[in-house]
Design a protein around this motif. Structure first.
Motif, PDB file in Angstrom:
ATOM      1  N   ARG A  23      22.166  -5.581   4.089  1.00 55.09           N
ATOM      2  CA  ARG A  23      21.597  -6.368   2.994  1.00 55.09           C
ATOM      3  C   ARG A  23      22.264  -7.735   2.901  1.00 55.09           C
ATOM      4  N   ASN A  24      21.484  -8.755   2.518  1.00 53.20           N
ATOM      5  CA  ASN A  24      22.014 -10.100   2.328  1.00 53.20           C
ATOM      6  C   ASN A  24      22.740 -10.234   0.993  1.00 53.20           C
ATOM      7  N   PHE A  25      22.233  -9.552  -0.022  1.00 52.16           N
ATOM      8  CA  PHE A  25      22.807  -9.682  -1.354  1.00 52.16           C
ATOM      9  C   PHE A  25      23.362  -8.348  -1.834  1.00 52.16           C
ATOM     10  N   PRO A  26      24.422  -8.412  -2.634  1.00 49.07           N
ATOM     11  CA  PRO A  26      24.960  -7.185  -3.222  1.00 49.07           C
ATOM     12  C   PRO A  26      23.980  -6.580  -4.214  1.00 49.07           C
ATOM     13  N   GLY A  27      24.245  -5.358  -4.569  1.00 44.41           N
ATOM     14  CA  GLY A  27      23.496  -4.646  -5.596  1.00 44.41           C
ATOM     15  C   GLY A  27      24.472  -4.049  -6.588  1.00 44.41           C
ATOM     16  N   VAL A  28      23.949  -3.323  -7.522  1.00 42.91           N
ATOM     17  CA  VAL A  28      24.778  -2.672  -8.532  1.00 42.91           C
ATOM     18  C   VAL A  28      24.638  -1.167  -8.354  1.00 42.91           C
ATOM     19  N   LEU A  29      25.759  -0.508  -8.207  1.00 46.88           N
ATOM     20  CA  LEU A  29      25.763   0.947  -8.116  1.00 46.88           C
ATOM     21  C   LEU A  29      25.872   1.500  -9.536  1.00 46.88           C
ATOM     22  N   ILE A  30      24.836   2.168  -9.967  1.00 43.08           N
ATOM     23  CA  ILE A  30      24.819   2.771 -11.302  1.00 43.08           C
ATOM     24  C   ILE A  30      25.014   4.269 -11.128  1.00 43.08           C
TER      25      ILE A  30
END
Length: 88
Positions: A23-30
C-alpha cells in the motif's frame, strides 16, 4: 495466515496507524471490540430514527462523529510526522 512486516506510525494502541505492503498510504487498525462499538452506535442511531427519536439519534451521531474526528486527527498527525501527504 501470512506473516508480514508492516510499518507502525503510532503506538500500538487500539487504533494504530500502520502501512501494509504494498500500500502507498497507511491505514488505521481498529481492534474488533472497537469496531463492534462503532457498529452498535450506528445501530442505535438507526433505531432512534425508526422510533422518531431524533434527539437521541443526533446525540449518538454527535458522539460517533467526535470519535471518528479524533481518529482522523490521529491519522493525519501520524502521517504529517512522517512527511506523508494525506490521501484525501
Amino acid at each position: 495466515m501470512d506473516r508480514i512486516e508492516a510499518e507502525l506510525f503510532t503506538d500500538r494502541g487500539n487504533d494504530a496507524v500502520i502501512r501494509l505492503p504494498p500500500r502507498n498510504f497507511p491505514g488505521v487498525l481498529i481492534q474488533g471490540d472497537s469496531l463492534a462499538i462503532i457498529r452498535t452506535d450506528v445501530a442505535e442511531i438507526l433505531e432512534a430514527c425508526d422510533h422518531g427519536d431524533l434527539g437521541a439519534a443526533r446525540e449518538t451521531a454527535a458522539i460517533l462523529l467526535s470519535d471518528l474526528d479524533d481518529l482522523l486527527a490521529r491519522y493525519a498527525t501520524a502521517l504529517e510526522a512522517h512527511g506523508i501527504p494525506l490521501p484525501y
